[in-house]
Scaffold this active site. Structure first.
Site, mmCIF file in Angstrom:
data_model
loop_
_atom_site.group_PDB
_atom_site.id
_atom_site.type_symbol
_atom_site.label_atom_id
_atom_site.label_comp_id
_atom_site.label_asym_id
_atom_site.label_seq_id
_atom_site.Cartn_x
_atom_site.Cartn_y
_atom_site.Cartn_z
ATOM 1 N N ALA A 1 44.382 7.446 64.870
ATOM 2 C CA ALA A 1 45.085 7.657 63.603
ATOM 3 C C ALA A 1 46.527 8.020 63.948
ATOM 4 O O ALA A 1 46.896 9.193 63.942
ATOM 5 C CB ALA A 1 44.419 8.779 62.818
ATOM 6 N N SER B 1 51.500 15.706 62.505
ATOM 7 C CA SER B 1 50.329 15.008 63.061
ATOM 8 C C SER B 1 49.259 14.907 61.984
ATOM 9 O O SER B 1 49.576 15.007 60.792
ATOM 10 C CB SER B 1 49.818 15.769 64.285
ATOM 11 O OG SER B 1 48.830 15.029 64.957
ATOM 12 N N ASN B 2 48.012 14.691 62.353
ATOM 13 C CA ASN B 2 46.922 14.640 61.365
ATOM 14 C C ASN B 2 45.650 15.209 61.979
ATOM 15 O O ASN B 2 45.637 15.648 63.125
ATOM 16 C CB ASN B 2 46.721 13.204 60.868
ATOM 17 C CG ASN B 2 46.411 12.265 62.012
ATOM 18 O OD1 ASN B 2 45.437 12.437 62.726
ATOM 19 N ND2 ASN B 2 47.285 11.276 62.227
ATOM 20 N N ARG B 3 44.570 15.201 61.208
ATOM 21 C CA ARG B 3 43.339 15.907 61.613
ATOM 22 C C ARG B 3 42.421 15.094 62.518
ATOM 23 O O ARG B 3 41.303 15.497 62.782
ATOM 24 C CB ARG B 3 42.537 16.298 60.369
ATOM 25 C CG ARG B 3 43.207 17.329 59.513
ATOM 26 C CD ARG B 3 42.312 17.677 58.337
ATOM 27 N NE ARG B 3 43.030 18.395 57.308
ATOM 28 C CZ ARG B 3 43.325 19.692 57.382
ATOM 29 N NH1 ARG B 3 42.940 20.407 58.414
ATOM 30 N NH2 ARG B 3 43.990 20.260 56.402
ATOM 31 N N SER B 4 42.858 13.944 62.983
ATOM 32 C CA SER B 4 41.984 13.123 63.833
ATOM 33 C C SER B 4 41.592 13.903 65.096
ATOM 34 O O SER B 4 42.440 14.526 65.740
ATOM 35 C CB SER B 4 42.709 11.835 64.213
ATOM 36 O OG SER B 4 41.991 11.178 65.212
#
Ligand code: CTP
Length: 405
Positions: free
Chosen positions: A281, A214-217
């Protein structure tokens, strides 16, 4: 700048147990910058003292119709209010207001504001009572009558009621929810009845049954846009990956997990939408073959990744004629040039570019510093600001494009 700076709000409190929550509402309104004049009925004073409201608003509280030195208070209060919110509105208060009675200060204020049909300030009733009192035909008729008169009415929530009465519809919504509705009453309704789809947050792609990529959004930018669009009168669908924060009041949430699910949700909503703001994101990669069982750490795995769907690229061609699509571009090098390239290649009307390497901008934080690029070739550099403020600027630009079409 706070959202209600300089706005004058009359908060009517009638006598129900939920009036203990109205203190918190008074506090939230004051903190948002509003000048709050509280008008209490006599029975409200059986539950909470006027001193509580005085302390929370920093202003005198009005209780009696016939007080020496305060004659005709109802006329002045009614003239000065930009919006009236009555929370809680008891069954009795609703009945009296529906009949046009003016026997106490609060109902007199309501009449003295005039008819909403003739441009009188908006009035929001927030009913709260026992579930059987709410369900009673008399109360339901009064609720319909109040709506006919142009007043707004917030449906009570289902939840635990006072006095061990179990749970049913009758509970007053939380003060934060009421605050959001007051915001919608006061804001310019320039997106009224527009269908706005917003995506927010990251997506997750499984690596095995317990791990994901995943990502930091955080979803802060997307939820700010969704909240502002709803406040400005739009019907908002928020397609949300796993968010760090609560979804805003009023929006319809479609919760998704993977990029494919987000693509499908956007594809379903877009053909009817006037606006798509793609603030999410989505994860760009996924494991080509996620492991069917948990990967043991002793295996030191190698995995092959493939690209997920590019949601904008796949769905933008299916927009309805005249719809406005805005995308975001998170860049680390040559941000504006890359943003322009994205605008063209994804056929967007607007791209909001931010430089991921800049402090106070991009994912997770509450602020952002962006440059807005338009299809028409404009480049608008904005200073560092709160995402909640930026949301309104983005919607101003979108609103202008909608009006041109
Ligand atoms: N986006 C999308 N589908 C994806 C990834 C991103 O629709 N699978 C959207 C984002 O919501 C954003 C815009 O595309 O509005 C730009 O995202 P960004 O990650 O900056 O760009 P990419 O197009 O993914 O390109 P690159 O990674 O090459 O910069």
């Amino acid at each position: 700048m706070r959202p209600f700076d300089g706005r004058r709000i009359l908060l009517g409190v009638s006598g129900g147990i939920a009036s203990y929550k109205s203190g918190w509402l008074a506090r939230l309104l004051s903190q948002a910058g509003a000048q709050v004049d509280v008008v209490m009925t006599r029975s409200a004073m059986e539950f909470v003292g006027p001193i509580t409201f005085e302390a929370l608003t920093g202003r005198p509280v009005h209780c009696e119709m016939f007080e020496v030195g305060q004659a005709l208070d109802h006329i002045r209060l009614a003239r000065e209010a930009e919006a009236i919110v009555i929370a809680p509105a008891t069954a009795d208060l609703m009945a009296r207001a529906a009949q046009g009675q003016a026997g106490d200060l609060l109902t007199a204020c309501l009449l003295a504001t005039g008819s909403t049909a003739n441009g009188a300030p908006p009035v929001l009733f927030v009913p709260a009572m026992n579930d059987r009192m709410w369900a009673h035909l008399q109360t339901q008729r009064n609720a319909s009558r109040l709506r006919e008169l142009g007043y707004r009415l917030l449906e009570p929530e289902i939840g635990m009621l006072a006095a061990g009465e179990g749970s049913g519809p009758g509970r007053m919504p939380e003060p934060e929810t009421i605050l959001a509705h007051v915001g919608r009453m006061l804001d310019r309704p320039d997106l009224r009845d527009r269908k706005v789809v917003v995506t927010a947050g990251p997506t997750r792609e499984p690596l095995d049954p317990v791990r994901y990529l995943s990502n930091r959004s955080s979803g802060k930018m997307g939820t700010a846009v969704a909240a502002a669009a709803w406040r400005r009168g739009a019907n908002v669908t928020l397609v949300a990956g796993p968010l760090e924060i609560a979804a805003p009041t009023g929006v319809t949430v479609v919760a998704v997990e993977s990029t494919e699910q987000m693509r499908d949700a956007v594809a379903r909503a877009l053909p009817d939408a006037d606006v798509l703001v793609m603030a999410a994101a989505p994860a760009d990669f996924r494991a080509a073959a996620p492991a069917p069982s948990k990967i043991k750490k002793s295996t030191a795995p190698t995995m092959t990744f493939s690209n997920t769907a590019d949601i904008l690229r796949e769905t933008a061609p299916h927009r309805r004629r005249g719809a406005v699509i805005a995308g975001f571009a998170l860049e680390t090098d040559d941000a504006v040039a890359s943003g322009r390239a994205k605008l063209a290649s994804k056929d967007l009307d607007l791209v909001i570019v931010n430089d991921a390497s800049e402090a106070g901008a991009g994912m997770s934080v509450d602020t952002n510093r962006v440059t807005i690029l338009t299809r028409g070739g404009e480049t608008e550099e904005l200073p560092l600001m709160l995402k909640t403020e930026l949301a309104d600027i983005i919607l101003d630009r979108i609103g202008a494009l909608l009006r041109e079409r």
